[in-house]
Every structure is written in C-alpha cells, then in structure tokens.
Design a protein around this motif. Structure first.
Motif, PDB file in Angstrom:
ATOM      1  N   PRO A   1       5.177  -1.928  -2.224  1.00 15.84           N
ATOM      2  CA  PRO A   1       4.341  -1.566  -1.077  1.00 15.84           C
ATOM      3  C   PRO A   1       4.085  -0.062  -1.101  1.00 15.84           C
ATOM      4  O   PRO A   1       4.798   0.682  -1.773  1.00 15.84           O
ATOM      5  N   VAL A   2       3.091   0.364  -0.348  1.00 15.91           N
ATOM      6  CA  VAL A   2       2.704   1.777  -0.358  1.00 15.91           C
ATOM      7  C   VAL A   2       2.635   2.313   1.071  1.00 15.91           C
ATOM      8  O   VAL A   2       2.088   1.661   1.959  1.00 15.91           O
TER       9      VAL A   2
ATOM     10  N   ASP B   1      -4.143   2.222  -6.339  1.00 14.82           N
ATOM     11  CA  ASP B   1      -3.977   0.855  -6.835  1.00 14.82           C
ATOM     12  C   ASP B   1      -4.277   0.758  -8.326  1.00 14.82           C
ATOM     13  O   ASP B   1      -3.672  -0.047  -9.042  1.00 14.82           O
ATOM     14  N   ALA B   2      -5.207   1.575  -8.812  1.00 17.64           N
ATOM     15  CA  ALA B   2      -5.594   1.528 -10.226  1.00 17.64           C
ATOM     16  C   ALA B   2      -4.594   2.232 -11.126  1.00 17.64           C
ATOM     17  O   ALA B   2      -4.480   1.889 -12.315  1.00 17.64           O
ATOM     18  N   HIS B   3      -3.858   3.203 -10.597  1.00 15.72           N
ATOM     19  CA  HIS B   3      -2.996   4.029 -11.439  1.00 15.72           C
ATOM     20  C   HIS B   3      -1.500   3.769 -11.239  1.00 15.72           C
ATOM     21  O   HIS B   3      -0.684   4.293 -12.008  1.00 15.72           O
ATOM     22  N   TYR B   4      -1.142   2.985 -10.235  1.00 16.63           N
ATOM     23  CA  TYR B   4       0.275   2.703  -9.975  1.00 16.63           C
ATOM     24  C   TYR B   4       0.448   1.210  -9.705  1.00 16.63           C
ATOM     25  O   TYR B   4      -0.510   0.516  -9.347  1.00 16.63           O
ATOM     26  N   ARG B   5       1.664   0.740  -9.886  1.00 15.06           N
ATOM     27  CA  ARG B   5       1.951  -0.681  -9.700  1.00 15.06           C
ATOM     28  C   ARG B   5       2.180  -0.954  -8.216  1.00 15.06           C
ATOM     29  O   ARG B   5       3.310  -1.004  -7.731  1.00 15.06           O
ATOM     30  N   THR B   6       1.096  -1.122  -7.511  1.00 13.01           N
ATOM     31  CA  THR B   6       1.147  -1.385  -6.081  1.00 13.01           C
ATOM     32  C   THR B   6       0.958  -2.868  -5.799  1.00 13.01           C
ATOM     33  O   THR B   6       0.471  -3.623  -6.649  1.00 13.01           O
ATOM     34  N   ARG B   7       1.312  -3.263  -4.600  1.00 15.31           N
ATOM     35  CA  ARG B   7       0.907  -4.574  -4.097  1.00 15.31           C
ATOM     36  C   ARG B   7      -0.415  -4.342  -3.379  1.00 15.31           C
ATOM     37  O   ARG B   7      -0.442  -3.874  -2.249  1.00 15.31           O
ATOM     38  N   ALA B   8      -1.475  -4.647  -4.055  1.00 13.34           N
ATOM     39  CA  ALA B   8      -2.813  -4.285  -3.582  1.00 13.34           C
ATOM     40  C   ALA B   8      -3.291  -5.254  -2.509  1.00 13.34           C
ATOM     41  O   ALA B   8      -4.201  -6.061  -2.711  1.00 13.34           O
ATOM     42  N   ASP B   9      -2.673  -5.129  -1.345  1.00 15.29           N
ATOM     43  CA  ASP B   9      -2.987  -6.001  -0.226  1.00 15.29           C
ATOM     44  C   ASP B   9      -2.791  -5.210   1.056  1.00 15.29           C
ATOM     45  O   ASP B   9      -1.859  -4.413   1.163  1.00 15.29           O
ATOM     46  N   ALA B  10      -3.660  -5.428   2.036  1.00 19.90           N
ATOM     47  CA  ALA B  10      -3.582  -4.660   3.274  1.00 19.90           C
ATOM     48  C   ALA B  10      -2.220  -4.787   3.942  1.00 19.90           C
ATOM     49  O   ALA B  10      -1.697  -3.802   4.494  1.00 19.90           O
ATOM     50  N   ARG B  11      -1.622  -5.958   3.878  1.00 25.76           N
ATOM     51  CA  ARG B  11      -0.330  -6.168   4.553  1.00 25.76           C
ATOM     52  C   ARG B  11       0.798  -5.432   3.852  1.00 25.76           C
ATOM     53  O   ARG B  11       1.901  -5.321   4.377  1.00 25.76           O
ATOM     54  N   GLN B  12       0.516  -4.911   2.672  1.00 26.91           N
ATOM     55  CA  GLN B  12       1.519  -4.150   1.931  1.00 26.91           C
ATOM     56  C   GLN B  12       1.223  -2.649   1.954  1.00 26.91           C
ATOM     57  O   GLN B  12       1.857  -1.886   1.239  1.00 26.91           O
ATOM     58  N   ARG B  13       0.267  -2.253   2.791  1.00 29.05           N
ATOM     59  CA  ARG B  13      -0.070  -0.833   2.927  1.00 29.05           C
ATOM     60  C   ARG B  13       0.189  -0.377   4.358  1.00 29.05           C
ATOM     61  O   ARG B  13      -0.226  -1.041   5.318  1.00 29.05           O
ATOM     62  N   THR B  14       0.840   0.761   4.472  1.00 31.26           N
ATOM     63  CA  THR B  14       1.151   1.354   5.765  1.00 31.26           C
ATOM     64  C   THR B  14       0.618   2.770   5.777  1.00 31.26           C
ATOM     65  O   THR B  14       0.620   3.446   4.747  1.00 31.26           O
ATOM     66  N   VAL B  15       0.170   3.232   6.946  1.00 25.89           N
ATOM     67  CA  VAL B  15      -0.311   4.602   7.080  1.00 25.89           C
ATOM     68  C   VAL B  15       0.451   5.271   8.215  1.00 25.89           C
ATOM     69  O   VAL B  15       0.722   4.656   9.244  1.00 25.89           O
ATOM     70  N   MET B  16       0.812   6.538   8.013  1.00 21.37           N
ATOM     71  CA  MET B  16       1.712   7.238   8.923  1.00 21.37           C
ATOM     72  C   MET B  16       1.218   8.653   9.175  1.00 21.37           C
ATOM     73  O   MET B  16       0.557   9.266   8.335  1.00 21.37           O
ATOM     74  N   GLY B  17       1.585   9.204  10.338  1.00 22.70           N
ATOM     75  CA  GLY B  17       1.292  10.597  10.623  1.00 22.70           C
ATOM     76  C   GLY B  17       1.972  11.035  11.900  1.00 22.70           C
ATOM     77  O   GLY B  17       2.589  10.239  12.606  1.00 22.70           O
ATOM     78  N   TRP B  18       1.886  12.346  12.178  1.00 23.40           N
ATOM     79  CA  TRP B  18       2.404  12.878  13.440  1.00 23.40           C
ATOM     80  C   TRP B  18       1.374  13.805  14.057  1.00 23.40           C
ATOM     81  O   TRP B  18       0.539  14.397  13.365  1.00 23.40           O
TER      82      TRP B  18
END
Length: 333
Positions: free
Chosen positions: A82-83, A168-185
């Motif tokens: 996941p990313v 997704d093209a350069h790293y072994r990710t799970r290329a799915d929205a449910r496996q992507r999280t976005v964070m900030g403060w």
C-alpha cells in the motif's frame, strides 16, 4: 538503487584483478565478502529512501521534490505494498516519520507501506487548498494572510493524475484506490481532504491532522465565517464517496479562538461541524454523518482523535502520527 548500496556498488564493481586475487586468496576473499555482508545487513533491516525531482507543467520551472520511503526488505521481495502520500514532505524528519515507522515495524503494529512524501511548493498557501475537479477550478478561500488555494486545482490534479501513476509505474504498489492513503497537517490536511473528496477513485483513505477547515469564502465577521466555510459546504453538497474513510485529529489546546462562543476552540468546532453537520443563523450544512458515513461503530468510516494538550505544531503531529498509521495500515491477517 537505494541509498545504502549506492556507495558500495560504485566502489566495489567486479574486475579482472579482483577475480584473479580471489582465485589466489580464497580464504581472504570469503572473509572480505562476509565483512561486506555485515556492512550491508543494517541497510537491509531498515527502510530506504529515494529522492526524486519531478516536473509539473503547471508549476514550471519549479520542480517538485519527492522522497519515497521504501519499507524494510523491499529490495529483496517481490511483494506489492500500500502507499501513503503525504503533503509537507519537508517536515518528515521533524515529525519523526522514519523512527516512528521503525518502531511500528518492530512491534508488528502495521503492515509494510511505501510512503511518498511531497515537499511543499514554494507558495504553500497557493497549492494547498480545495478544488472542484468537475469544473477544473480551485475553490479559493480568504484568510488573514490572503487568498488560500489559488493553485489547488493544479496541485491536486498533478498528485492524482501524474504522481500516482508515476509511483505505480516505478514501484511495486497495490495500484488500487483502497490501497492508497493521503495525509497532511494544517493547510496540507485541508488539501489531503480535498484529494480524497475530489478523487475517491484514486484515494481510499484520508488522514487530516489539525485540518484548516476554518477556510471560508467570506470573512466579514465571525458569523459570516461560520456560514461560508468551504469544506463544510463541499460535504453538504455531497454525494457520499463510497468506500472513502477518514481519520481526523486535532489538539485540545491548538488555539484559544472560539468564534461562535460555544466553549469549543475553532479547530475542533470546525472539524465537528464537518463530521456532524452545522445549523446556525439560517444556514444548515449536512456533515459526513448526514451523508451516511458511520461515525461511532468499531469499524467507523470516520474516526476523530483528540490529542490532550496538543498544539498546532510538528511536535504534536509527531504524537498523532503513530496513532494514524496504526489506523491506516493495520497488520494483514
């Protein structure tokens, strides 16, 4: 090649001389390789960092700096991960990202994750904000320091439609929205919310610490701010983004401002109104709960964490970070 191995690879390439020396001194050759292995073991045991400079036509000639934190064992595995995409990437050392990940990995408290940390743009207040994806426009708010989010549409689009495909093209990710999280403060959290809300087909989870949900379209007076807060209006318009989950956090002493005089500081009040809805002075805004998001069940769609004594600063976000990571990336069963 990861940071630990770059120096070793450049200084120890095979050569005809080394091959002949190994044939003549097999014992010493084996000892040398065992020594090299011992040097490399610590590298294999901790996360590696790769740094990128990427282009975005909308922000040229500025190049966007990105750090990719790979989990331990990434180079030796074939698995996919996941990313986590993080705004304000320049703050990762200050909030203790790497030691926090190391501790959580050692405790087997989270599954391995690739972290993509995006340094803020030169004009932070311009890039971090809200946008309307359908119209391709920024949703600009007002503040004491001027307009907020003038380039938010450009930045959000670049993250969702250029950076994510690149990773997704350069790293072994799970290329799915449910496996992507976005964070900030702070403002970065406002934009993280925007990325999840406007691009639910790209991101499945949002982590927003001390989010700037105070951003309003009109700051004439306190009552007008309450009525024209932009993120709350976005949620009110809906519709529900199926599958999208939220983790919000705020410190209990981030500020003393209480514009509606209800005894709750604004950062918490703004967050509560976005989650539970708002009524006041002829205005009614539905929140995430009114859209059908579960806010109380054990597996709730929306989680709110209040940090006792937490301030609006990196030291408090560092304390929120492990709680968030445990929520976002629990160990796989």
């Amino acid at each position: 090649m990861n940071d630990c191995l770059v120096g070793w690879a450049s200084a120890h390439r095979p050569s005809t001389y080394r091959a002949r020396w190994a044939e003549a001194h097999p014992t010493r050759f084996q000892a040398a390789w065992w020594f090299a292995l011992l040097l490399l073991l610590p590298c294999a045991a901790r996360a590696q960092t790769q740094r990128l400079e990427l282009e975005s036509p909308a922000f040229a000639p500025e190049r966007i700096h990105v750090a990719v934190y790979l989990p331990p064992g990434y180079a030796d595995s074939t698995g996919r991960y996941p990313v986590l995409y993080a705004n304000d990437g320049q703050d990762m050392q200050a909030v203790g990202l790497q030691p926090t990940l190391t501790t959580l990995y050692d405790e087997h408290a989270i599954e391995p994750v690739i972290v993509v940390a995006i340094d803020m743009l030169q004009d932070r207040a311009s890039g971090y904000g809200l946008s309307d994806r359908q119209r391709g426009q920024s949703v600009v708010g007002k503040s004491r320091i001027g307009a907020i989010g003038l380039r938010a549409a450009d930045y959000s689009s670049w993250v969702a439609t250029a950076l994510v495909p690149y990773i997704d093209a350069h790293y072994r990710t799970r290329a799915d929205a449910r496996q992507r999280t976005v964070m900030g403060w702070s403002l970065g959290a406002l934009n993280a919310f925007n990325l999840g809300w406007e691009y639910p087909d790209v991101f499945g989870q949002v982590g927003a610490m001390s989010p700037s949900f105070w951003l309003a379209g009109d700051r004439s007076d306190a009552a007008t701010v309450q009525r024209t807060r932009l993120a709350q209006a976005m949620v009110d318009r809906g519709p529900r983004r199926e599958g999208l989950k939220f983790w919000f956090a705020a410190g209990t002493v981030e500020e003393t401002n209480d514009r509606d005089h209800d005894g709750v500081i604004d950062v918490i009040d703004d967050l509560q109104d976005l989650v539970d809805g708002y009524r006041g002075e002829g205005v009614k805004h539905g929140g995430l709960r009114q859209l059908g998001y579960a806010t109380t069940a054990p597996d709730a769609d929306v989680t709110v964490f209040l940090l006792p004594g937490g301030h609006h600063q990196q030291a408090s976000w560092a304390k929120m970070l492990p709680v968030f990571l445990r929520w976002a990336f629990p160990p796989r069963r």
